[in-house]
Design an enzyme around this catalytic site. Sequence first.
Site, PDB file in Angstrom:
ATOM      1  N   ALA A 187       0.886  -1.168  -0.263  1.00 44.89           N
ATOM      2  CA  ALA A 187      -0.049   0.183  -0.106  1.00 44.89           C
ATOM      3  C   ALA A 187       0.830   1.218  -0.016  1.00 44.89           C
ATOM      4  O   ALA A 187       1.941   1.185   0.334  1.00 44.89           O
ATOM      5  CB  ALA A 187      -0.860  -0.065   1.144  1.00 44.89           C
ATOM      6  N   CYS A 188       0.381   2.486  -0.096  1.00 50.33           N
ATOM      7  CA  CYS A 188       0.969   3.787  -0.408  1.00 50.33           C
ATOM      8  C   CYS A 188       1.922   3.785   1.107  1.00 50.33           C
ATOM      9  O   CYS A 188       1.306   3.563   2.147  1.00 50.33           O
ATOM     10  CB  CYS A 188      -0.201   4.874  -0.164  1.00 50.33           C
ATOM     11  SG  CYS A 188       0.562   6.444   0.137  1.00 50.33           S
ATOM     12  N   PRO A 189       3.066   4.192   0.992  1.00 54.77           N
ATOM     13  CA  PRO A 189       3.699   4.622  -0.112  1.00 54.77           C
ATOM     14  C   PRO A 189       4.366   3.798  -0.914  1.00 54.77           C
ATOM     15  O   PRO A 189       5.544   4.159  -1.799  1.00 54.77           O
ATOM     16  CB  PRO A 189       4.626   5.780   0.318  1.00 54.77           C
ATOM     17  CG  PRO A 189       4.985   5.200   1.662  1.00 54.77           C
ATOM     18  CD  PRO A 189       4.023   4.288   2.263  1.00 54.77           C
TER      19      PRO A 189
END
Lengths: 79, 139
Positions: free
Chosen positions: A16-18
């Site tokens: 997931a982000c980042p």
Amino acid sequence: MPDLTIKQEIDARGSACPGPLMELIRGLKSASVGEVVAVLSNDPGSNKDIPEWVQKIGYELVAAETTGNQTRFVVRKTK
Amino acid sequence: MADKMNLILMNGTLDKLLAATTITSGAVAMGKEVTIFVTFWGLNAFRKGAWADPAAQKLPADYQQYAPALKEAMQRMGVKPWIETLKTAKELGNVKVYACGLTMDMFGLKLADLEDVVDGEKGVAGFVGDSEGAQVLVF
């Protein structure tokens, strides 16, 4: 025709982000100017984050290919 | 746009740690230098091994009820532990983490008690000096 040989394919699915953006940056750091790096992500956030980053940093988004819930971003290090 | 971002990380709750390290990553992505000044409960979260200790992973009291849902969503989405996000940001950019000297003394901590991502100890004047011309964010 510019060379479209992919220097590195990064599979950042499941991150997931980042994560996917940072993996792409890692790949581009080790690439030479003119080379192309691809990152595969299934994080929906990448659809905004990666093109925006590429534009801000001034690299070239060669392609963004979406298949199902995943997108492969192809980026050229232009400088 | 300032080319330096300085974070004051006061809180040691999981939401703040995730936000601060994710924003640090974004700053690195944009080519900024980042300095993180870790103080009070933020510093407590940098004790060796605390990031992996379920008892040390807290949410603010107001949001405690969301802890199970947050944990489930993080697992499902593949959100990395905040310390890994910070390590990646340090590896790819210019990120320095400084422990607040006063908090170290109050908590009886030495640098050796903290995670290796901490680069050193600084006093408030040193941090404020570093912040000149930087965008400063408080977490």
